[in-house]
Design an enzyme around this catalytic site. Sequence first.
Site, PDB file in Angstrom:
ATOM      1  CE1 TYR A 165      11.607 -14.587 -37.168  1.00 30.27           C
ATOM      2  CE2 TYR A 165      10.261 -12.673 -36.671  1.00 30.27           C
ATOM      3  CZ  TYR A 165      11.252 -13.273 -37.413  1.00 30.27           C
ATOM      4  OH  TYR A 165      11.902 -12.560 -38.397  1.00 30.27           O
ATOM      5  CB  SER A 202      20.407  -7.889 -38.017  1.00 28.23           C
ATOM      6  OG  SER A 202      21.434  -7.936 -37.045  1.00 28.23           O
ATOM      7  N   PRO A 203      19.489  -4.259 -38.158  1.00 30.08           N
ATOM      8  CG  PRO A 203      17.993  -2.569 -37.561  1.00 30.08           C
ATOM      9  CD  PRO A 203      18.092  -4.048 -37.725  1.00 30.08           C
ATOM     10  CG  LEU A 204      20.625  -1.230 -34.080  1.00 29.02           C
ATOM     11  CD1 LEU A 204      20.097  -1.002 -32.670  1.00 29.02           C
ATOM     12  CD2 LEU A 204      21.187   0.071 -34.647  1.00 29.02           C
ATOM     13  CB  ALA A 205      25.646  -5.248 -36.714  1.00 31.87           C
ATOM     14  N   GLY A 206      23.256  -6.834 -34.394  1.00 32.78           N
ATOM     15  CA  GLY A 206      23.229  -7.708 -33.221  1.00 32.78           C
ATOM     16  C   GLY A 206      24.132  -7.277 -32.091  1.00 32.78           C
ATOM     17  N   GLY A 207      24.414  -5.986 -31.988  1.00 31.43           N
ATOM     18  CA  GLY A 207      25.253  -5.475 -30.904  1.00 31.43           C
ATOM     19  C   GLY A 207      26.727  -5.363 -31.248  1.00 31.43           C
ATOM     20  CG  PHE A 218      25.768  -0.798 -29.754  1.00 30.51           C
ATOM     21  CD1 PHE A 218      25.437   0.516 -29.468  1.00 30.51           C
ATOM     22  CD2 PHE A 218      25.032  -1.471 -30.705  1.00 30.51           C
ATOM     23  CE1 PHE A 218      24.376   1.143 -30.107  1.00 30.51           C
ATOM     24  CE2 PHE A 218      23.973  -0.868 -31.349  1.00 30.51           C
ATOM     25  CZ  PHE A 218      23.646   0.447 -31.058  1.00 30.51           C
TER      26      PHE A 218
END
Length: 299
Positions: A52, A209-214, A217
């Site tokens: 990372y 990536s639980p929020l799918a990278g934006g 939104f």
Amino acid sequence: MRISLNKDLEISRLVLGMWRLLDWNKTDQELLSFIKESMELGVTTFDHADIYGNHECEGAFGKALKLEPSLRDQMEIVTKCGIKLQTDKFPDRKVKYYDYSSSYIIQQAEESLKNLETDHIDVLLLHRPSPFFNPEEVAAAFDQLLSSGKVRHFGVSNFLPEQLQSLQNYLDIPLVTNQIEISPYCLEHFENQNIDYLIGKKIAPMAWSPLAGGELFNPKTDKGKRVHAVLQNITNDLDNISLDQVILQWLLMHPSRIIPVLGTGKIDRVQSAVKTMQVKLTLEQWFEIYIAAAGQELP
């Protein structure tokens, strides 16, 4: 706010991912404050990988931790190894490739220990499955790291059921997790039966990536727009609930015991995520989201 991965290991129900740590542009003291505030909220587990930030994120975390070493005994550190990047740090490499030889796993674990300013890693994961993979080599590395006390538990990341089971057959200790991509946008591991396999083996998956990278939104794809619309309708039906809380609760309520890995450096987003524990979705709402992502009704 805690979850047991086995009889000897408990981590926080939400995990903080350090992939973009350098992008947060925090000083050592600011990062330490963020770590402490997150821990005070109950988020005590931190997810790393040797690669990372072009091999620099672990070191940045370690510098912050060095300012208050007593925090180490109150947190859990997860890190990964196995990927050899083609970067300016390794100019002789012609391609990116994977290395799961015993010597390399041990070398990278020891490098992570040094960078993280710690004497042990709570969970070491193999970062990705490899087409060139010798489980005997991996088992030998795990045995040495475990017996030396340098690593306490082991797992994998992005492995399919057959790949995880193949490795497990060579180990005397159980693998404690498989870190895979799971979100209301990414149903891959529902569809390939990985989730079913993990439930059967009583292995709680970690979700990167639980929020799918934006995408959920500010959707740019038809699929994203479908899921976003359903998520928005549900937030409208539930008072004082944010979109991220609905997404995280969709993951948390699943019987496979999904552990979301948050990729934020903002304490207000950590606070919002923690409040997800108070959110309740109905089973029908869960399926509304799933069906929107799948793009078709259930059979």
